[in-house]
Motif scaffolding. Structure first.
Motif, PDB file in Angstrom:
ATOM      1  N   ILE A 129       0.767  -1.292  -0.043  1.00  0.00           N
ATOM      2  CA  ILE A 129       0.027   0.059  -0.272  1.00  0.00           C
ATOM      3  C   ILE A 129       0.599   1.422   0.277  1.00  0.00           C
ATOM      4  O   ILE A 129       0.241   2.164   0.083  1.00  0.00           O
ATOM      5  CB  ILE A 129      -0.798  -0.354   1.637  1.00  0.00           C
ATOM      6  CG1 ILE A 129      -0.671  -0.378   2.554  1.00  0.00           C
ATOM      7  CG2 ILE A 129      -1.840  -1.055   0.795  1.00  0.00           C
ATOM      8  CD1 ILE A 129       0.317   0.785   2.976  1.00  0.00           C
ATOM      9  N   LEU A 130       2.043   1.210   0.033  1.00  0.00           N
ATOM     10  CA  LEU A 130       2.920   2.560  -0.111  1.00  0.00           C
ATOM     11  C   LEU A 130       4.406   2.440  -0.774  1.00  0.00           C
ATOM     12  O   LEU A 130       3.940   2.944  -1.878  1.00  0.00           O
ATOM     13  CB  LEU A 130       3.173   2.878   2.039  1.00  0.00           C
ATOM     14  CG  LEU A 130       4.122   4.188   1.425  1.00  0.00           C
ATOM     15  CD1 LEU A 130       3.582   5.669   0.954  1.00  0.00           C
ATOM     16  CD2 LEU A 130       4.147   3.473   3.105  1.00  0.00           C
ATOM     17  N   LYS A 131       5.279   1.434  -0.087  1.00  0.00           N
ATOM     18  CA  LYS A 131       6.304   1.502  -1.008  1.00  0.00           C
ATOM     19  C   LYS A 131       6.172   0.988  -2.583  1.00  0.00           C
ATOM     20  O   LYS A 131       7.368   1.637  -3.754  1.00  0.00           O
ATOM     21  CB  LYS A 131       6.883  -0.461  -0.139  1.00  0.00           C
ATOM     22  CG  LYS A 131       8.567  -0.085  -0.974  1.00  0.00           C
ATOM     23  CD  LYS A 131       9.231  -1.289  -0.679  1.00  0.00           C
ATOM     24  CE  LYS A 131      10.064  -1.990  -1.771  1.00  0.00           C
ATOM     25  NZ  LYS A 131      10.518  -2.860  -0.933  1.00  0.00           N
ATOM     26  N   ALA A 132       5.462   0.022  -2.993  1.00  0.00           N
ATOM     27  CA  ALA A 132       5.290   0.051  -4.254  1.00  0.00           C
ATOM     28  C   ALA A 132       4.775   1.144  -5.262  1.00  0.00           C
ATOM     29  O   ALA A 132       5.321   1.287  -6.336  1.00  0.00           O
ATOM     30  CB  ALA A 132       4.287  -2.055  -4.903  1.00  0.00           C
ATOM     31  N   LYS A 133       3.992   1.543  -4.602  1.00  0.00           N
ATOM     32  CA  LYS A 133       3.145   2.902  -5.145  1.00  0.00           C
ATOM     33  C   LYS A 133       4.438   3.927  -5.782  1.00  0.00           C
ATOM     34  O   LYS A 133       3.349   4.714  -6.134  1.00  0.00           O
ATOM     35  CB  LYS A 133       1.976   2.676  -4.109  1.00  0.00           C
ATOM     36  CG  LYS A 133       0.533   2.280  -4.606  1.00  0.00           C
ATOM     37  CD  LYS A 133      -0.431   2.616  -3.605  1.00  0.00           C
ATOM     38  CE  LYS A 133      -1.498   1.559  -4.078  1.00  0.00           C
ATOM     39  NZ  LYS A 133      -2.959   1.787  -3.541  1.00  0.00           N
ATOM     40  N   ILE A 134       4.887   4.211  -4.603  1.00  0.00           N
ATOM     41  CA  ILE A 134       6.031   5.622  -4.973  1.00  0.00           C
ATOM     42  C   ILE A 134       7.216   5.535  -5.454  1.00  0.00           C
ATOM     43  O   ILE A 134       8.044   5.799  -5.222  1.00  0.00           O
ATOM     44  CB  ILE A 134       5.788   6.223  -3.788  1.00  0.00           C
ATOM     45  CG1 ILE A 134       6.618   5.410  -2.602  1.00  0.00           C
ATOM     46  CG2 ILE A 134       4.353   6.726  -3.179  1.00  0.00           C
ATOM     47  CD1 ILE A 134       7.467   6.762  -1.287  1.00  0.00           C
ATOM     48  N   GLY A 135       7.818   4.142  -5.670  1.00  0.00           N
ATOM     49  CA  GLY A 135       8.496   3.568  -6.641  1.00  0.00           C
ATOM     50  C   GLY A 135       9.886   3.131  -5.457  1.00  0.00           C
ATOM     51  O   GLY A 135      10.750   2.976  -5.454  1.00  0.00           O
ATOM     52  N   MET A 136       9.508   2.794  -3.958  1.00  0.00           N
ATOM     53  CA  MET A 136      10.277   3.029  -2.873  1.00  0.00           C
ATOM     54  C   MET A 136      11.228   1.451  -2.821  1.00  0.00           C
ATOM     55  O   MET A 136      10.223   0.363  -3.859  1.00  0.00           O
ATOM     56  CB  MET A 136      10.011   2.953  -1.893  1.00  0.00           C
ATOM     57  CG  MET A 136       9.657   4.451  -1.594  1.00  0.00           C
ATOM     58  SD  MET A 136       8.754   4.442   0.545  1.00  0.00           S
ATOM     59  CE  MET A 136      10.395   3.926   1.447  1.00  0.00           C
ATOM     60  N   GLU A 137      12.437   1.694  -2.357  1.00  0.00           N
ATOM     61  CA  GLU A 137      13.346   0.398  -2.994  1.00  0.00           C
ATOM     62  C   GLU A 137      13.281   0.198  -1.368  1.00  0.00           C
ATOM     63  O   GLU A 137      13.652   1.027   0.017  1.00  0.00           O
ATOM     64  CB  GLU A 137      14.728  -0.148  -3.610  1.00  0.00           C
ATOM     65  CG  GLU A 137      14.601   0.713  -5.015  1.00  0.00           C
ATOM     66  CD  GLU A 137      15.588  -0.026  -5.448  1.00  0.00           C
ATOM     67  OE1 GLU A 137      17.005   0.063  -4.898  1.00  0.00           O
ATOM     68  OE2 GLU A 137      15.914   0.743  -6.851  1.00  0.00           O
ATOM     69  N   GLY A 138      13.811  -1.093  -0.656  1.00  0.00           N
ATOM     70  CA  GLY A 138      14.486  -0.846   0.583  1.00  0.00           C
ATOM     71  C   GLY A 138      13.596  -2.089   1.309  1.00  0.00           C
ATOM     72  O   GLY A 138      12.755  -2.773   1.035  1.00  0.00           O
ATOM     73  N   PHE A 139      14.117  -2.401   3.222  1.00  0.00           N
ATOM     74  CA  PHE A 139      13.107  -3.728   3.607  1.00  0.00           C
ATOM     75  C   PHE A 139      13.134  -3.019   5.065  1.00  0.00           C
ATOM     76  O   PHE A 139      14.386  -2.206   5.686  1.00  0.00           O
ATOM     77  CB  PHE A 139      14.321  -4.454   3.439  1.00  0.00           C
ATOM     78  CG  PHE A 139      15.469  -4.490   3.667  1.00  0.00           C
ATOM     79  CD1 PHE A 139      16.529  -4.780   5.402  1.00  0.00           C
ATOM     80  CD2 PHE A 139      16.859  -4.158   3.089  1.00  0.00           C
ATOM     81  CE1 PHE A 139      17.647  -4.794   5.958  1.00  0.00           C
ATOM     82  CE2 PHE A 139      18.015  -3.654   3.350  1.00  0.00           C
ATOM     83  CZ  PHE A 139      18.521  -4.604   4.751  1.00  0.00           C
ATOM     84  N   TRP A 140      12.938  -3.221   6.340  1.00  0.00           N
ATOM     85  CA  TRP A 140      12.400  -3.397   7.174  1.00  0.00           C
ATOM     86  C   TRP A 140      13.254  -4.061   8.444  1.00  0.00           C
ATOM     87  O   TRP A 140      13.798  -5.169   7.930  1.00  0.00           O
ATOM     88  CB  TRP A 140      11.366  -3.209   8.244  1.00  0.00           C
ATOM     89  CG  TRP A 140      10.071  -2.633   7.772  1.00  0.00           C
ATOM     90  CD1 TRP A 140       9.551  -2.148   6.628  1.00  0.00           C
ATOM     91  CD2 TRP A 140      10.222  -1.652   8.202  1.00  0.00           C
ATOM     92  NE1 TRP A 140       8.642  -0.898   6.530  1.00  0.00           N
ATOM     93  CE2 TRP A 140       9.146  -1.063   7.813  1.00  0.00           C
ATOM     94  CE3 TRP A 140      10.917  -0.833   9.796  1.00  0.00           C
ATOM     95  CZ2 TRP A 140       8.945   0.089   8.329  1.00  0.00           C
ATOM     96  CZ3 TRP A 140      10.124   0.133  10.097  1.00  0.00           C
ATOM     97  CH2 TRP A 140       9.304   0.847   9.496  1.00  0.00           C
ATOM     98  N   ASP A 141      14.697  -3.948   8.789  1.00  0.00           N
ATOM     99  CA  ASP A 141      14.959  -4.633   9.969  1.00  0.00           C
ATOM    100  C   ASP A 141      14.965  -5.307  11.729  1.00  0.00           C
ATOM    101  O   ASP A 141      15.039  -4.343  12.227  1.00  0.00           O
ATOM    102  CB  ASP A 141      16.189  -4.749   9.823  1.00  0.00           C
ATOM    103  CG  ASP A 141      17.801  -5.654  11.048  1.00  0.00           C
ATOM    104  OD1 ASP A 141      16.944  -6.500  10.882  1.00  0.00           O
ATOM    105  OD2 ASP A 141      18.744  -4.639  10.817  1.00  0.00           O
ATOM    106  N   ASN A 142      14.502  -6.301  11.599  1.00  0.00           N
ATOM    107  CA  ASN A 142      13.405  -6.600  12.574  1.00  0.00           C
ATOM    108  C   ASN A 142      14.183  -6.982  13.903  1.00  0.00           C
ATOM    109  O   ASN A 142      14.575  -8.114  14.068  1.00  0.00           O
ATOM    110  CB  ASN A 142      12.366  -7.152  12.479  1.00  0.00           C
ATOM    111  CG  ASN A 142      10.983  -6.371  11.592  1.00  0.00           C
ATOM    112  OD1 ASN A 142      10.639  -4.839  11.750  1.00  0.00           O
ATOM    113  ND2 ASN A 142       9.947  -7.799  10.469  1.00  0.00           N
ATOM    114  N   GLY A 143      14.986  -5.673  14.790  1.00  0.00           N
ATOM    115  CA  GLY A 143      16.429  -6.423  15.297  1.00  0.00           C
ATOM    116  C   GLY A 143      15.697  -6.812  16.874  1.00  0.00           C
ATOM    117  O   GLY A 143      14.395  -6.733  16.928  1.00  0.00           O
ATOM    118  N   LEU A 144      16.181  -7.279  17.341  1.00  0.00           N
ATOM    119  CA  LEU A 144      15.572  -7.463  18.939  1.00  0.00           C
ATOM    120  C   LEU A 144      15.117  -6.626  19.500  1.00  0.00           C
ATOM    121  O   LEU A 144      13.903  -6.326  20.844  1.00  0.00           O
ATOM    122  CB  LEU A 144      16.700  -8.331  20.177  1.00  0.00           C
ATOM    123  CG  LEU A 144      16.151  -8.966  20.948  1.00  0.00           C
ATOM    124  CD1 LEU A 144      15.271  -9.741  21.508  1.00  0.00           C
ATOM    125  CD2 LEU A 144      17.609  -9.060  22.290  1.00  0.00           C
TER     126      LEU A 144
END
Length: 354
Positions: A201-216
Motif C-alpha cells: 500500500i505504500l512502498k510499491a506505489k511510490i517506487g521505493m526500494e528497501g526493507f525492514w530490519d526487525n531486530g531484537l
C-alpha cells in the motif's frame, strides 16, 4: 517561403525540448520521478547562491554525512554522496522510519481496517502490557502515534514485562519504542505481516526500494537515499503521488499537526517546527521556542538517531534528505541535535531565504 516553413517544422521539436528542460528553465509544476528517471533543476535557475554550496558540502563532510539531497517541486537540485556512499547504497533510517509506520497506520484506517481512536487491546488483546487492566484500556492507537501512552520508558525492549504503568495515557509525553505495537496492530488488522502490507500500500506505489530490519530491540527501515526522498515527496504532496491520493489529505494533515498540548512540536511520529515549545527524547524538560530556529517555521521532519533526516518545507516546495553517521559521535541523540540548526544555517546561505 516553402523551405523556411519546412525548416521551422524540423526545428520545432528541438525548441520544445529546450523549453521543457528542467535543468535550464524554471518549472513550478510538481514533478514525480519514474522508476528509472528523475528530473533536475539547476541552482542558477532558482536564483540560489552557488558560492555557498561548497561551504555547505564542507560542513556535511565534517559532520560525517554520507548522502544529501535537495528537491524543489520534486526535481533534484543537489545530490551529493560522500565517504564511499553511492546512489545505490542502502542505509538505515533509524527513528526517521517511524513516519513510515504512522503513514501505514493511517492508510489502514483509511481502508477501514482500524480506528486510531480505538483501544490497542481491541487489536492485540487484553493483557498486551503488564499494566492494570483499567490503565491498559486507556491506551489507544492514537496514544502510540503521539508518544503519550504513559507506559514506563525505562527500557526500549518492547516485551510485556517492560510495559508497565507510569502515567495515565494522554497525560505524559515520552519518546518510547512502544510505538512498535502499531506494527503488530496493522498486521493483525490486515491479516498479514506489517511489511507485506506496507510494501503493497505504500512502498510499491511510490517506487521505493528497501526493507525492514526487525531486530531484537529496534525495527528499522533501510533504503537508498532516493527512496527516502520519494517518501519526502509524498509527504510534501500531503499523501498524493502523481494522480493517486495514497493517504487521505485530512488524515495526513492530522499527522503533521500538534497531536497534543504537552509537546506541541510532535504530530503522529512527525516532528514539527515553528511551535511555541518542544520536548526531546529522554527528558521531561520543556524548551521554549521552535524546534529548529534556523529552519522555515512550516517545516515538519522525520528525525532519527545519527541524524538521519527528511525535512519537508511546504512553503518552499522543498524536501531535504540527509543520511550518514552521527554528526557528533561523542554525543549521539535519538532525534533533534545541534546539527539541525547549524545545517539549516548553511542551507539558508544557499537558498537565500533568510
Amino acid at each position: 517561403m516553402k523551405y523556411l516553413k519546412i525548416l521551422f517544422l524540423l526545428l520545432l521539436p528541438f525548441t520544445a525540448c529546450n523549453k521543457n528542460d528542467g535543468d535550464d528553465q524554471p518549472d513550478d509544476t510538481m514533478y514525480f520521478p519514474t522508476d528509472i528517471e528523475w528530473d533536475t533543476r539547476s541552482l542558477s535557475s532558482l536564483g540560489w547562491n552557488e558560492s555557498a554550496v561548497q561551504p555547505l558540502k564542507d560542513y556535511l563532510i565534517q559532520k560525517n554525512t554520507r548522502s544529501f539531497m535537495i528537491l524543489v517541486n520534486g526535481r533534484i537540485v543537489m545530490e551529493e554522496y560522500f565517504n564511499g556512499h553511492t546512489p545505490t547504497t542502502t542505509w538505515q533510517w533509524n527513528s526517521a522510519g517511524k513516519t513510515l509506520v504512522a503513514t501505514t497506520t493511517l492508510i489502514a484506517q483509511q481502508e477501514g481496517l482500524l480506528d486510531i481512536n480505538n483501544k490497542v487491546s481491541d487489536y492485540l488483546g487484553i493483557g498486551w502490557t503488564s499494566e492494570p487492566s483499567e490503565k491498559e484500556n486507556l491506551i489507544t492507537l492514537k496514544h502510540l502515534l503521539t508518544m503519550t501512552s504513559g507506559i514506563n520508558d525505562e527500557s526500549n525492549l518492547v516485551i510485556k514485562s517492560n510495559l508497565t504503568y507510569l502515567a495515565d495515557a494522554g497525560t505524559r509525553w515520552s519518546y518510547h519504542n512502544v510505538f512498535q505495537a502499531l506494527m503488530d496492530v496493522v498486521g493483525d488488522a490486515s491479516s498479514q505481516n506489517f511489511e507485506t502490507y506496507f510494501n503493497t500500500i505504500l512502498k510499491a506505489k511510490i517506487g521505493m526500494e528497501g526493507f525492514w530490519d526487525n531486530g531484537l530491540i529496534f525495527k528499522i527501515y533501510h533504503s537508498n537515499t532516493r527512496s527516502m526522498a520519494r517518501f519526502g515527496l509524498l509527504a510534501l504532496n500531503k499523501g498524493k503521488w502523481k494522480n493517486e491520493q495514497i493517504l487521505n489529505e485530512s488524515f495526513f494533515n492530522a499527522g503533521i499537526s500538534s497531536s497534543q498540548s504537552i509537546n506541541p512540536s510532535y504530530g503522529y511520529l512527525w516532528w514539527l517546527n515553528g511551535k511555541t515549545s518542544f520536548m526531546v527524547p529522554g527528558s521531561q524538560t520543556v524548551y521554549q521556542g521552535p524546534l529548529v530556529p534556523n529552519a522555515p517555521s512550516d517545516m515538519f521532519a522525520a528525525m532519527g538517531a545519527e541524524d538521519e533526516r527528511i525535512y519537508v518545507i511546504p512553503g518552499e516546495k522543498m524536501v531535504v534528505v540527509r543520511m550518514g553517521d552521527a554528526s557528533d559521535p561523542g554525543n549521539p541523540t535519538f532525534a533533534l541535535s545541534g546539527f539541525d540548526n547549524a545545517l539549516w544555517e548553511k542551507i539558508n546561505d544557499v537558498i537565500n531565504t533568510k
